[in-house]
Design a protein around this motif. Structure first.
Motif, PDB file in Angstrom:
ATOM      1  N   ASN A 183       5.104   7.025   3.187  1.00 12.85           N
ATOM      2  CA  ASN A 183       4.031   6.727   2.361  1.00 12.85           C
ATOM      3  C   ASN A 183       4.481   5.718   1.090  1.00 12.85           C
ATOM      4  N   CYS A 184       4.103   4.540   1.180  1.00 12.60           N
ATOM      5  CA  CYS A 184       4.563   3.539   0.096  1.00 12.60           C
ATOM      6  C   CYS A 184       3.537   3.058  -0.694  1.00 12.60           C
ATOM      7  N   THR A 185       2.691   3.825  -1.036  1.00 16.94           N
ATOM      8  CA  THR A 185       1.603   3.856  -1.946  1.00 16.94           C
ATOM      9  C   THR A 185       1.902   4.337  -3.213  1.00 16.94           C
ATOM     10  N   PRO A 186       2.110   3.441  -4.418  1.00 16.58           N
ATOM     11  CA  PRO A 186       2.536   3.901  -5.626  1.00 16.58           C
ATOM     12  C   PRO A 186       1.506   4.806  -6.119  1.00 16.58           C
ATOM     13  N   GLY A 187       1.831   6.242  -6.808  1.00 16.10           N
ATOM     14  CA  GLY A 187       1.050   6.888  -7.091  1.00 16.10           C
ATOM     15  C   GLY A 187      -0.013   7.848  -6.334  1.00 16.10           C
ATOM     16  N   SER A 188       0.460   7.539  -5.035  1.00 13.86           N
ATOM     17  CA  SER A 188      -0.528   8.502  -3.869  1.00 13.86           C
ATOM     18  C   SER A 188      -0.751  10.026  -4.247  1.00 13.86           C
ATOM     19  N   ASP A 197       9.628   3.050  -1.041  1.00 14.17           N
ATOM     20  CA  ASP A 197       9.532   1.919  -1.879  1.00 14.17           C
ATOM     21  C   ASP A 197       9.259   0.949  -0.786  1.00 14.17           C
ATOM     22  N   LEU A 198       8.152   0.157  -1.025  1.00 15.14           N
ATOM     23  CA  LEU A 198       7.688  -0.810   0.326  1.00 15.14           C
ATOM     24  C   LEU A 198       8.789  -1.700   0.784  1.00 15.14           C
ATOM     25  N   GLU A 199       9.229  -2.272  -0.389  1.00 13.73           N
ATOM     26  CA  GLU A 199      10.274  -3.635   0.044  1.00 13.73           C
ATOM     27  C   GLU A 199      11.453  -3.054   0.488  1.00 13.73           C
ATOM     28  N   GLN A 200      11.935  -1.606  -0.011  1.00 17.53           N
ATOM     29  CA  GLN A 200      13.229  -1.096   0.906  1.00 17.53           C
ATOM     30  C   GLN A 200      12.787  -0.741   2.377  1.00 17.53           C
TER      31      GLN A 200
END
Length: 204
Positions: A183-188, A197-200
């Motif tokens: 889950n790369c959704t910040p604060g989900s 982290d989405l980029e990583q």
């Protein structure tokens, strides 16, 4: 007309682009510059220049949007588990299973189109899935989506607590199948999948 065939995405990472209020254009830029497959959930197809698939579980969403969607996206990329929508609007169809968790023969919605899109990625052969826009909670000002509310009579109620419980079952089933979901959704508020982290994750 012959229904679309399921694509073969084995060996690919898929990004499920859900419609939570945290979804940003910056995230979309990162995704579109990566070598991944994308599944747009509901109106999030509007964020992507070339989604690989568009999925919505609701008949009324397709009734309201199918003509607009088809202006720029091929019929072979449009998917639902709703047989009525599939037949009337000429969409790809995987039969619905009225259970929680992961559908291996059919598709289980688990209450929301985001979960259904995850199950769809599984049917396409994906074994690594990244999630963005999967907030599972309202935005800071009570927003339901990154876009304005759906017009009536589309369903407006969002049962976040119930959806999160159903997602727990889905997460356990996916783990048992060897499917990695990040889950790369910040604060989900969705905590049943590891956060990343989405980029990583895209760079892996």
């Amino acid at each position: 007309m012959t229904p679309p065939l399921k694509p073969d995405w084995r060996g690919h990472t898929a990004v499920v682009v859900a419609s939570g209020p945290s979804l940003t254009d910056e995230q979309i830029v990162h995704v579109e510059h990566a070598n991944v497959k994308t599944i747009a959930v509901n109106s999030s197809y509007l964020k992507l220049a070339h989604p690989d698939a568009v999925y919505a579980c609701d008949y009324l969403w397709w009734k309201t949007n199918h003509m607009k969607v088809k202006q720029n996206i091929g019929r072979e990329k449009l998917w639902t588990q709703d047989r009525g929508a599939a037949e009337q609007f000429q969409l790809g169809h995987i039969r619905w299973e009225a259970k929680d968790g992961l559908g291996k023969q059919g598709l289980r919605v688990n209450g929301n189109s985001g979960a259904g899109a995850i199950n769809l990625a599984y049917h396409f052969g994906v074994r690594r899935i990244l999630l963005i826009g999967m907030d599972m909670k309202p935005g800071p000002n009570g927003e339901k989506h990154w876009h304005p509310d759906h017009p009536k009579p589309l369903v407006q109620a969002q049962q976040f607590e119930e959806w999160r419980k159903k997602m727990n079952v889905l997460a356990a089933d996916l783990k048992a199948e060897g499917v990695e979901v990040v889950n790369c959704t910040p604060g989900s508020a969705l905590t049943c999948f590891p956060m990343g982290d989405l980029e990583q994750e895209l760079a892996r």
